[in-house]
Write an enzyme that holds these catalytic residues in place. Structure first.
Site, PDB file in Angstrom:
ATOM      1  N   ASP A   1     -22.805   5.743  -2.477  1.00  0.00           N
ATOM      2  CA  ASP A   1     -21.739   5.560  -1.490  1.00  0.00           C
ATOM      3  C   ASP A   1     -22.233   5.944  -0.091  1.00  0.00           C
ATOM      4  O   ASP A   1     -22.018   5.221   0.883  1.00  0.00           O
ATOM      5  CB  ASP A   1     -20.520   6.417  -1.867  1.00  0.00           C
TER       6      ASP A   1
ATOM      7  N   HIS B   1       0.810  -1.217   0.000  1.00  0.00           N
ATOM      8  CA  HIS B   1       0.000   0.000   0.000  1.00  0.00           C
ATOM      9  C   HIS B   1       0.848   1.275   0.000  1.00  0.00           C
ATOM     10  O   HIS B   1       0.355   2.356  -0.310  1.00  0.00           O
ATOM     11  CB  HIS B   1      -0.920  -0.009   1.228  1.00  0.00           C
TER      12      HIS B   1
END
Length: 612
Positions: A417, A327
């Site tokens: 969302d 990441h």
């Protein structure tokens, strides 16, 4: 003439980088006001008053001084946060990153042309590799379209970090090495590393100036597969990358000290475009249930992942694929983009190679054989033991909700969302009878090298609505009103965060300035409400929208008694993946997901019933 004109106006992937605005520093007053609002759901009146006073003292005292120093820093940097973020969130962290930092996702091809089927691993592998290599060439030639919102270009820098990038462990701090160059910048590595049964191979993916074709890739993969399946397994050096960071750094130094040639081999892996794994596992997966594939991608055989590579592409024995990515160099949207590109190509070609079957005579893959001794072999086996112990503690629930999706939420005027974020708040509230502090990723790519900001979804409005849903005396109309207020608040905050007006990164900057100046940690950051509301990386719910495509992913929770929650939204379905630690008696990913699905139904029902 026309051709020349077309060429000169064709946009290049990185052409707007120099003209992107610098990352702004928000106003201190605004940030502290937003912070106070965010702690409200977690405080009683007395606690809130105390925090209010702490904030007032901070704002009028040391906070203002730190803010001025931050403004000074921002004058000299186009992104005042970038270096800090990388170090504090990723490179200084000492826990094993393969399980705790990396994110994973399955390739969506099993939903159409490539359902699980034994005996397809190598042939499909050659095709998926070919499409990934074409994506690499798009970036090399700067032909990947610039991402935009309307006409506003977004930062594309993270796409430079996808290929030929690797984290290197350090004793106290890791570093990132990026070998990638665009064609106009010069030479870039053009080999991939292949891991199979504890052994490591590399081969060049270009021959005589062009990419090698799927039949040629198939020949290379077959050579590696046959060799590894007819000879003893290798020592499994990649497992060292799943170790605690300082221990891995020491093992790496020892490995290089054993034989200088080991450093050359490490650099070949580090500079490779990506790592390709040939894994003998056959994970179960269906379009409605991703539990096993996500679990194996995250916790699978550590000798078949180079945990520090920005991109490990993993192939399974039943022709299923996925990725495991570090990441640190980029956020998941980069991987979503690649995965979607490859998925679209596989759809277009019906999962087949339709070009020439002729394979040129290309050099066979080179095996990287490390010089190892008893100590290194012992380090490898220790790394595996600690990894499997931690891996066995992970629970993942990952299912498709198929009653409705984006179409119906939008038809009801609800942002898809926000719909899911509020359903999560309601589910958590029903499960625990209290608010759950929540981190939602907001992107800040409007700005130079912008990455993310924290969007705190657990608002006062969201909790008022959750309480109304649990109170039988509240009317449907009142519940609907409260829900719509919570929606409006969430949407407003998301807009502000993306526009560089969030407050979490700002507070982090002020804390880091204090540390750099050798000042005591201001009381704001030691106040119990700071961590109870999620500050300092203590969010009980760590969440992210993976997008509106077929791509899904997952990570581990941010804290031991928390959840990782990741979702994608399609027209007719919502897919969620939730992670939790089994050793925490309080958490249960399966139960939370079921409650979220109930919340979806309740919210939609509320919209239709309240209208009648």
């Amino acid at each position: 003439m026309e051709n020349q004109l077309a060429k000169s106006i064709e946009e290049r992937t990185f052409q707007y980088q120099d003209s992107l605005p610098s990352l702004p520093v928000p106003s201190l007053e605004e940030s502290l006001k937003k912070y106070l609002e965010s702690v409200k759901p977690f405080a009683n009146e007395e606690e809130y008053k105390k925090t209010e006073e702490i904030v007032r003292i901070f704002q009028n005292g040391v906070g203002e001084k730190l803010h001025q120093k931050l403004l000074e820093r921002a004058k000299g940097k186009r992104n005042w946060l970038e270096e800090w973020w990388l170090n504090v969130v990723y490179l200084d962290v000492r826990i094993p990153s393969q399980l705790n930092v990396n994110f994973v996702g399955p390739s969506a091809h099993f939903e159409h042309y490539w359902p699980p089927k034994e005996g397809t691993q190598l042939e499909r592998g050659s095709i998926i590799l070919w499409h990934n290599l074409n994506y690499w060439q798009l970036i090399r030639k700067e032909k990947l379209p610039v991402h935009k919102v309307g006409n506003t270009p977004l930062d594309m820098n993270q796409f430079r970090m996808l290929f030929s990038t690797c984290k290197v462990p350090g004793i106290t701090r890791d570093s990132i090495i990026n070998y990638f160059r665009t064609e106009s910048e010069g030479h870039s590595p053009s080999h991939i590393a292949v891991l199979c049964r504890g052994r490591i191979f590399v081969f060049d993916v270009t021959h005589e100036g062009c990419l090698i074709t799927p039949p040629e890739l198939l020949r290379q993969l077959t050579y590696i597969y046959n060799k590894c399946h007819s000879e003893p397994e290798g020592p499994g050096v990649p497992a060292l990358t799943c170790e605690e960071r300082t221990r891995w750094a020491k093992s790496r130094e020892y490995l290089i000290g054993l034989d200088p040639e080991n450093l050359t081999l490490l650099e070949k892996i580090q500079s490779s475009l990506f790592v390709y794994s040939i894994d003998d596992d056959s994970p179960h997966v269906t379009p409605e249930d991703y539990r096993q594939i996500l679990l194996i991608l995250l916790t699978g055989n550590p000798t078949l992942r180079w945990g520090d590579k920005s991109y490990n592409l993993i192939s399974f024995s039943n022709g299923i694929f996925g990725c495991n990515c570090d990441h640190a160099p980029f956020d998941a949207m980069v991987m979503v983009n690649v995965a979607h590109y490859v998925d679209e190509r596989i759809l277009e070609t019906e999962g087949r190679w339709k070009g020439s079957e002729k394979a040129r005579d290309i050099p066979i893959p080179e095996e990287l054989i490390f010089t190892v001794d008893e100590k290194i072999l012992n380090d490898i086996s220790q790394a595996k033991v600690q990894y499997f112990k931690e891996a066995s503690n992970l629970q993942i629930a990952a299912y498709a909700f198929t009653s409705f999706g984006k179409k119906l939420t939008k038809k009801n005027g609800l942002h898809p969302d926000t719909f899911i974020q509020l359903a999560l708040q309601l589910a958590y509230y029903r499960l625990y009878g209290r608010p759950g502090c929540c981190y939602e990723t907001a992107m800040t790519r409007y700005f130079y090298h912008g990455r993310t900001e924290t969007m705190r979804s657990c608002t006062v409005e969201a909790i008022r609505w959750c309480q109304s849903m649990q109170d039988p005396s509240t009317s449907l109309l009142e519940r609907q009103e409260k829900m719509l207020q919570a929606f409006a608040k969430h949407n407003k905050m998301m807009k502000e965060c993306s526009a560089g007006k969030g407050f979490d990164r700002h507070l982090l900057g002020l804390l880091l300035i204090a540390k750099e100046e050798g000042l005591p940690v201001p009381e704001l950051f030691t106040d119990p409400l700071f961590s109870r509301s999620g500050g300092g990386g203590n969010f009980v719910l760590s969440t992210s929208l993976v997008g509106y495509l077929r791509i899904q992913g997952v990570m581990v929770p941010m804290i031991h008694n928390g959840y990782g929650f990741f979702y994608h939204i399609r027209d007719d379905r919502i897919f969620v993946a939730c992670s939790a630690w089994k050793s925490c008696p309080e958490t249960d990913a399966e139960k939370l997901v079921q409650l979220i699905f109930h919340a979806f139904h309740d919210m939609m029902q509320l919209m239709s019933t309240a209208r009648l």
